[in-house]
Enzyme design. Structure first.
Site, short mmCIF file in Angstrom:
data_model
loop_
_atom_site.label_atom_id
_atom_site.label_comp_id
_atom_site.label_asym_id
_atom_site.label_seq_id
_atom_site.Cartn_x
_atom_site.Cartn_y
_atom_site.Cartn_z
N ARG A 9 23.93 -22.56 38.14
CA ARG A 9 22.53 -22.21 37.37
C ARG A 9 22.54 -20.91 36.91
O ARG A 9 23.28 -19.79 37.18
CB ARG A 9 21.50 -22.15 38.75
CG ARG A 9 20.18 -21.94 38.32
CD ARG A 9 18.92 -22.35 39.45
NE ARG A 9 19.21 -23.55 39.95
CZ ARG A 9 18.68 -24.58 39.58
NH1 ARG A 9 17.92 -24.58 38.33
NH2 ARG A 9 18.60 -25.81 40.10
N CYS A 28 9.34 -29.78 38.60
CA CYS A 28 10.42 -28.80 38.69
C CYS A 28 9.92 -28.08 40.08
O CYS A 28 8.92 -27.35 40.32
CB CYS A 28 10.26 -27.64 37.76
SG CYS A 28 11.16 -25.98 37.97
N THR A 79 13.50 -22.08 30.46
CA THR A 79 13.09 -22.83 31.66
C THR A 79 11.74 -22.49 32.22
O THR A 79 11.08 -21.68 31.58
CB THR A 79 14.20 -22.23 32.74
OG1 THR A 79 13.94 -20.77 32.82
CG2 THR A 79 15.56 -22.70 32.63
N1 LIG Z 1 16.09 -19.50 38.43
C1 LIG Z 1 15.04 -20.21 37.68
C2 LIG Z 1 15.36 -21.59 37.73
C3 LIG Z 1 14.49 -22.41 37.04
C4 LIG Z 1 14.91 -23.74 36.34
O1 LIG Z 1 16.10 -24.12 36.42
N2 LIG Z 1 13.91 -24.75 36.04
C5 LIG Z 1 14.38 -25.93 35.38
C6 LIG Z 1 13.45 -26.97 35.69
S1 LIG Z 1 13.56 -27.75 37.42
C7 LIG Z 1 14.23 -25.68 33.80
O2 LIG Z 1 13.43 -25.55 33.34
N3 LIG Z 1 15.22 -26.50 33.02
C8 LIG Z 1 15.29 -26.23 31.55
C9 LIG Z 1 16.77 -26.26 31.19
O3 LIG Z 1 17.63 -26.02 31.74
O4 LIG Z 1 16.84 -26.63 29.87
C10 LIG Z 1 13.86 -20.12 38.66
O5 LIG Z 1 13.77 -20.28 39.93
O6 LIG Z 1 12.72 -19.59 38.02
#
Ligand SMILES: N[C@@H](CCC(=O)N[C@@H](CS)C(=O)NCC(=O)O)C(=O)O
Length: 367
Positions: free
Chosen positions: A14, A45, A154
């Site tokens: 991540r 999410c 994100t």
């Molecule tokens: N570290 C971040 C992680 C957030 C995250 O990974 N969100 C995902 C959705 S579950 C996202 O928007 N992913 C889009 C991408 O990676 O393109 C948090 O906790 O705010």
């Protein structure tokens, strides 16, 4: 954008979030204010869901606006709904409700999901239009905040509509920002005193539970599901269930302690049935968003299928249903349609045909 989520060894990694400011009267720019800050979320999410639950538990729904992206994430990332008519015809108050105006009552029934295409544009069902910039994509918001930004786009995003920038895009920090007592001055008087989700006397315990729950459960399901080698998957899924056993044991001990105090009065027990001590804390919020998605999505989509929560973990199952059925901030922000459609239609590497399983029926059992 890359379709792959894992590194060459097949392990899911991540990315680290980039915008890390806080909101406080002592901050030179980002001071608490009503209707100045907005949360951009996906209802699917789990990280964004933490922020949405916290905003509601802290009675900040009329203070901080919510924009919900469409559940389908394609190769350009998250997108917003289009305005069908003039922007002026939309009542902005709809963004200041628990789930940003997205109707979640219907989400409890199993719909003929096959009839919903990935490019569906049902306003206030599939998502919201972006009222601040009328953008089509979340990427545009990131580029507005920082034209040089080139990492992943994100959710959640905490946006400042005054300086037009992102305050913070790390959910663990956003929920601490929202928990601050500095917001209390804006909470409608009829709501009563707001709950402290990280009371000082429990902070060390909350932080320590959060840390292993994050590494092994919240992120653990992703590490199993996005593994691109069997070796990596097997290691992660074994570790995930060992840690679910651990949390089940904690909840079992909590239940037994409460039973000694309240006997067979289950209503009273449930009022105090939380992960850390007798009160609802951030640790419950952070664990909930993974556990409520477990049976509907993670069991099949992420291959986390040693057992289900409903069959294999009686105390976790009671705990998750108690939060869902007895607390509006949890139930009204949990949208099973967004959750199921998002995962099963947005990860072609895992589910190339994009067929969304109809079960389990129901998505969550009654209490
Ligand atoms: N570290 C971040 C992680 C957030 C995250 O990974 N969100 C995902 C959705 S579950 C996202 O928007 N992913 C889009 C991408 O990676 O393109 C948090 O906790 O705010």
């Amino acid at each position: 954008m890359s379709k792959h989520w894992a590194n060459k060894a097949g392990d899911f990694k991540r990315q680290v979030s980039s915008f890390r400011e806080v909101i406080s009267a002592s901050h030179p720019v980002f001071k608490p204010a009503a209707r100045r800050y907005w949360l951009y979320v996906s209802l699917a999410c789990p990280w964004a869901h933490r922020a949405l639950i916290t905003r509601s538990l802290k009675n900040l729904t009329s203070v901080i606006g919510v924009v919900v992206v469409h559940w389908n994430m394609d190769d350009k990332g998250w997108r917003f709904l289009k305005y069908p008519t003039a922007k002026a015809s939309i009542d902005e108050n709809i963004y200041f409700t628990v789930s940003g105006g997205i109707d979640n009552v219907a989400s409890q029934e199993v719909k003929p999901l096959a009839s919903i295409p990935n490019d569906s544009d049902r306003l206030w069902i599939d998502g919201n239009p972006d009222p601040l910039n009328q953008f089509e994509r979340l990427s545009q918001l990131y580029k507005k905040a920082d034209p040089e930004y080139n990492a992943r786009y994100t959710v959640p995003v905490l946006w400042d509509s005054e300086t037009n920038t992102i305050v913070n895009n790390e959910s663990s920090e956003i929920i601490r920002i929202l928990n601050s007592p500095e917001w209390d001055q804006f909470v409608p008087k009829d709501k009563g005193p707001s709950l402290d989700l990280v009371p000082k006397n429990l902070e060390t315990e909350i932080d320590s539970i959060n840390e292993w729950v994050y590494a092994n459960i919240n992120n653990g399901v992703y590490k199993a599901g996005f593994a691109e080698s069997a070796v990596s998957y097997e290691k992660e899924v074994n570790n995930l269930f060992a840690n679910l056993d651990k949390v089940e044991n904690i909840l079992k001990q909590r239940y037994i302690t409460l039973q000694k105090k309240y006997g067979s009065d289950e209503k009273q027990i449930l009022q105090y049935f939380h992960l850390v001590d007798d009160q609802l804390t951030e640790a419950d919020v952070r664990l909930y968003t993974t556990i409520v998605r477990f049976d509907p999505v993670y069991v099949q989509h992420f291959k986390c299928n040693f057992t289900t929560i409903r069959e294999g973990y009686p105390y976790l199952h009671l705990w998750v249903r108690n939060l869902y059925w007895n607390n509006d901030s949890f139930r009204l922000t949990t949208n099973f349609n967004h959750i199921k459609l998002h995962y099963t239609r947005s990860h072609p590497l895992i589910n190339p045909l994009g067929i969304t399983p109809l079960g389990p029926k129901p998505h969550i059992l009654p209490l």
